[in-house]
Design an enzyme around this catalytic site. Structure first.
Site, PDB file in Angstrom:
ATOM      1  CE  LYS A 105      -1.794   3.007   2.665  1.00 19.71           C
ATOM      2  NZ  LYS A 105      -1.747   4.208   1.833  1.00 19.71           N
ATOM      3  CB  CYS A 159      13.182   8.758   8.161  1.00 17.48           C
ATOM      4  SG  CYS A 159      14.222   7.672   7.182  1.00 17.48           S
TER       5      CYS A 159
END
Ligand code: NAD
Length: 487
Positions: free
Chosen positions: A180, A291
């Site tokens: 996803k 990140c």
């Protein structure tokens, strides 16, 4: 190419493209210029149920799982080759979809995606099981078996690389996968699915369901027949996924989450100019939407003023530009919500009393695109919100320190523990600080090193488990102990 590219927005299940069961779509809007790129299938629970049932069926049938590792390896290497062959198209899709500079999409995202898949594929026929140390009349075999159905939920900042870090080991170990992608950047995942089929991955083994987190993402996370959920994204969503697993079937949950990484520069850094260039890149590369962004810059007080000057100089090579211009280094912010968030944090930094010394403005608004200047705050206190909360944009907080102990204390004073760097010519300081840092990756005298050969992941609320390297296989396999007593 950008004007003529045919863009697919449908989901991919059982080897073919299809719209969501409910027929709903959402627009993919380019942050480069506000253009609608495609209507994308807005998958929901019905799509998750369908894809999971198919993924389960092919797993049980053994279409992929029972292939010899050397055969799975060959198919995955072909997959990597196809990604390289379609490099221009894939790079363009990511650039249009989420705004990163085309030169980075082409030279970083595409090769790193192909490398993740190839490296993992090459490993799969070289990893062995174990034999336990048994008495003479017994045999204890320790083997690894695929989990079954793996759901992978990924973010938008490196859409292909984050997907590849999950799907490569998941597929290599024989699982069925449902990917996803983020609703903000679904296009390359959708394209990769057809390339996987072309490479020879059997139908139903690799499926892609675009859609929103609270719809299809939640449905996958709560699904009773998903065995393993792997995730890269924010810490808040990561925590929610643990709850979903507990509310459903206790599926294995592996999380790569947020960061607020400290980049520690001592006065005796081997080359302050190089350290400043890398500190600039650590906050401006990928528009700071990384990140591991070095968003907290800890600088020894004796060189702080000089170093801030060097950073400001280095940031001149990171001015926002049109993402399709090959010379651009700093592209567009992924969407309006993220741009608003960054601008809000710049305001918060000013109201907290930090000193804005560089950037701070939205620019190029006349293009219809979403651009912000790389921004530097000096005189930041680690307790300020701009130093403790993940902004996920090109906003740097400079914090002074006077001793190594103080630097370590500030660095570790965070809910996150993803990455950290230390710059010094003193080998004792380097190792002392590196050992004390509570982070999954520590870099000495550079920023953002590493390779597929090294595990990647976080301490504390930056996550659990590791992507990349052979350690990644731990996430996608169950260990089985088979014990035989000889008659
Ligand atoms: P996000 O958490 O908002 O979304 C990540 C994914 O989760 C998306 O696909 C989203 O649709 C889905 N999602 C959202 N809510 C969900 C729910 N309730 N149930 C199931 N799925 C849900 O993160 P983002 O904004 O896409 O990405 C930015 C974040 O990702 C930052 O925090 C960044 O640090 C982190 N990140 C971490 C790493 C790492 O390796 N540690 C790498 C890249 C990005």
């Amino acid at each position: 190419m950008a004007d003529t590219l045919a863009i697919e927005g449908r989901a991919y299940v059982k080897g073919s493209y299809r719209w969501a069961v409910n027929g709903e779509t959402f627009p993919s809007i380019s942050p480069v210029n506000g253009r609608e790129l495609a209507q994308v299938a807005s998958c929901d629970k019905a799509d998750a149920d369908k894809a999971v049932a198919i993924a389960r069926k092919v797993f049980e049938r053994g279409d992929w799982r029972e292939l010899a590792p050397i055969k799975r390896k060959a198919v995955l290497i072909r997959f990597a080759e196809l990604i390289e062959a379609h490099g221009d198209e894939l790079a363009l899709l990511d650039t249009l979809d989420m705004g990163k500079p085309i030169s980075h999409a082409r030279t970083v995202d595409v090769p790193a995606t192909a490398r993740a898949i190839r490296w993992t594929a090459e490993a799969i026929d070289k990893v062995y099981g174990e034999l336990a140390p048994t008495p003479h009349n017994q045999i204890g075999m320790i083997s690894r078996e695929p989990m079954g159905v793996v759901a992978a939920i990924v973010p938008w900042n490196f859409p292909m690389i984050m997907a590849a870090w999950k799907i490569a080991p998941a597929l290599a170990t024989g699982n069925s996968v449902i990917l996803k992608p983020s609703e903000k950047s679904p296009l390359t995942a959708i394209r990769l699915a057809a390339l996987a089929t072309e490479a020879g991955i059997p139908d139903g083994v690799f499926n892609v369901l675009p859609g929103f987190g609270h719809t299809v993402g939640k449905a996958l996370a709560l699904h009773m027949d998903v065995d393993c959920l792997v995730f890269t994204g924010s810490t808040n969503v990561a925590k929610q996924l643990m709850v979903y697993a507990g509310q459903s079937n206790m599926k294995r949950v592996w999380l790569e989450a947020g960061g607020k990484s400290p980049n520690i520069v001592f006065a005796d850094a081997p080359d302050l100019k190089k350290a400043a260039a890398e500190a600039a890149s650590a906050i401006a590369f990928n528009q700071g939407e990384v990140c591991t962004a070095g968003s907290r810059l800890l600088v020894e007080e004796s060189v702080r003023t000089e170093f801030v000057g060097l950073i400001r100089e280095a940031l001149k090579t990171w001015r926002p530009g049109h993402p399709l211009d090959p010379a651009t280094t700093c592209g567009a912010i992924v969407d309006q919500a993220q741009l608003d968030r960054i601008i809000d944090y710049i305001g918060i930094g000013q109201s907290e009393g930090a000193k804005l010394v560089e950037g701070g403005q939205r620019v190029m608004a006349e293009t219809g695109g979403l651009f912000v200047q790389p921004t530097v705050f000096d005189g930041v206190n680690n307790r300020m919100r701009i130093a403790s909360e993940e902004i996920f944009g090109p906003v740097l907080s400079v914090i002074g320190f006077t001793t190594a102990e103080e630097a370590i204390e500030i660095a570790n004073d965070s809910i996150y523990g993803l990455a950290a760097a230390v710059w010094t010519s003193n080998i004792n300081t380097a190792h002392k600080v590196a050992k004390a840092l509570r982070a999954g990756s520590v870099w000495i005298n550079h920023y953002d090193g590493g390779d597929m050969t090294a595990p990647f992941g976080g301490f504390k609320q930056s996550g659990n488990g590791r992507d990349k390297s052979l350690h990644a296989f731990d996430k996608y396999t169950e260990l089985k102990a088979t014990w035989l007593v000889l008659e």
